[in-house]
Design an enzyme around this catalytic site. Structure first.
Site, PDB file in Angstrom:
ATOM      1  CE  LYS A  44      36.457  47.520  35.439  1.00 16.11           C
ATOM      2  NZ  LYS A  44      36.157  47.320  36.852  1.00 16.11           N
ATOM      3  CB  SER A 262      43.872  42.079  32.665  1.00 19.75           C
ATOM      4  OG  SER A 262      42.622  42.010  32.021  1.00 19.75           O
TER       5      SER A 262
HETATM    6  C1  LIG Z   1      41.545  45.265  31.636  1.00 18.54           C
HETATM    7  C2  LIG Z   1      40.986  44.937  32.982  1.00 18.54           C
HETATM    8  N1  LIG Z   1      41.116  43.698  33.464  1.00 18.54           N
HETATM    9  C3  LIG Z   1      40.620  43.378  34.692  1.00 18.54           C
HETATM   10  C4  LIG Z   1      39.963  44.275  35.495  1.00 18.54           C
HETATM   11  C5  LIG Z   1      39.416  43.871  36.852  1.00 18.54           C
HETATM   12  O1  LIG Z   1      38.026  43.817  36.936  1.00 18.54           O
HETATM   13  P1  LIG Z   1      37.228  44.243  38.271  1.00 18.54           P
HETATM   14  O2  LIG Z   1      37.376  45.721  38.443  1.00 18.54           O
HETATM   15  O3  LIG Z   1      35.804  43.847  38.045  1.00 18.54           O
HETATM   16  O4  LIG Z   1      37.837  43.515  39.437  1.00 18.54           O
HETATM   17  C6  LIG Z   1      39.846  45.554  35.016  1.00 18.54           C
HETATM   18  C7  LIG Z   1      39.250  46.556  35.864  1.00 18.54           C
HETATM   19  O5  LIG Z   1      39.762  47.475  36.389  1.00 18.54           O
HETATM   20  C8  LIG Z   1      40.363  45.905  33.735  1.00 18.54           C
HETATM   21  O6  LIG Z   1      40.274  47.157  33.274  1.00 18.54           O
END
Ligand SMILES: Cc1ncc(COP(=O)(O)O)c(C=O)c1O
Length: 316
Positions: A44, A262
């Site tokens: 991010k 994630s």
């Molecule tokens: C730890 C984590 N993994 C995956 C994502 C997903 O990414 P995106 O928002 O670009 O779809 C986020 C975002 O919210 C995240 O904070």
């Protein structure tokens, strides 16, 4: 040696690690793009910098103006890091169920935190932030779910870095939160190399895997619609919290990589993909490292209680 003049100059150009020892198919390589190596610790950082730079350039963010953003963590933390350096007060609206590490990081970077009821998840935070932004028209509401600078940051930086470093990529796998990563990287890859498959990882509707959301839960991010998400994604894979934790543990054990949960979900998706295809090169995104999830016991408790604990906490 390069000397950097500001912390935001360190964003991007993240390394890629070969973790093919975790592939169930000897003809499929798996590579991890390590976004946890960004200075505020996640993928991010890229979009926080892009959204703030863009708003400044368009005169939508002026010196001293307050920023308000709904975020469960990573975006808020990254925006607070940049805001602290550029002199913007920042209010981050988060579900009260976010992990203690996330709260502390927001505080460390000087953000004011507003909590919304945990059971409403990130949708509750979005609602409250939007309402507060309406009531305070002098605040800047950059809104990652609807801001094209989010996917554009990935189109302009993450995507080109991946294709430069892994020119023989056949599949790109990432979790879906705002969808910015998948939309931006996916658009770039398909534009330059049409054959690349874009596969999304989602939790089942109603279950939590931090960072991720199910589009079936009723909220489709505006950037997903505007960037043609339905056509761009070749496949969606459902990954459950338990598998995510199992794969996060595997990453540590087999590759020495302490990645966030994630990323475990994304690896679980890669392993499913690898089992389905004959051969290929899969790149997936390690959105952050494991530090922010230590309090969940994801690596240290038994699997049942770790799963129960991560299901309770809302991270996205
Ligand atoms: C730890 C984590 N993994 C995956 C994502 C997903 O990414 P995106 O928002 O670009 O779809 C986020 C975002 O919210 C995240 O904070």
């Amino acid at each position: 040696m390069t000397v950097y003049r500001g912390i935001d100059e360190l964003i991007g150009e993240t390394p890629i690690l070969d973790v093919s020892q975790l592939s169930p198919n000897p003809n499929v390589q798996i590579f991890a793009k390590l976004e946890g190596s960004n200075p505020a610790g996640s993928v991010k950082d890229r979009i926080a910098k892009a959204m703030i730079n863009d708003a400044e350039a368009r005169g939508l963010l002026t010196p001293g103006q307050t920023i308000i953003e709904p975020s469960s963590g990573n975006t808020g933390i990254a925006m607070a890091m940049i805001a602290s350096q550029r002199g913007y007060p920042i209010i981050v609206v988060v579900p009260e169920s976010v992990s203690v590490e996330r709260r502390q990081l927001l505080e460390i970077f000087g953000a004011e935190i507003i909590f919304t009821p945990g059971e409403q998840g990130s949708n509750g935070s979005v609602r409250v932030a939007r309402q507060m932004a309406d009531e305070n028209p002098d605040w800047a509401f950059l809104y990652q779910y609807g801001n094209d600078s989010n996917p554009r940051a990935h189109y302009e930086t993450t995507g080109p870095e991946i294709l430069r470093d892994v020119p023989d990529i056949s599949h790109f796998v990432a979790g879906l939160g705002t969808s910015g990563t998948l939309m931006g990287v996916g658009s770039y890859l398909k534009e330059i190399k049409k054959s690349v498959q874009i596969w999304a990882v989602e939790p089942p509707s109603g279950e939590n895997v931090e960072g991720l959301r199910s589009l079936d839960d009723g909220f489709v991010p505006p950037v997903f619609e505007r960037w043609g998400g339905q056509d761009l994604l070749d496949r969606k894979m459902i990954v459950r919290p338990r598998e995510s934790i199992e794969c996060a543990r595997l990453l540590v054990k087999e590759a020495g990589l302490f990645a966030g949960i994630s990323s475990g979900a994304a690896l679980a998706g890669c392993r499913k993909a690898a089992a389905r295809i004959e051969s290929g090169v899969i790149v997936f995104v390690v959105c952050d490292y494991g530090w922010k999830y230590l309090s969940t016991g994801a690596w240290t408790s038994d699997l049942d209680s770790a799963t129960a604990s991560t299901e309770k906490i809302i991270y996205f």
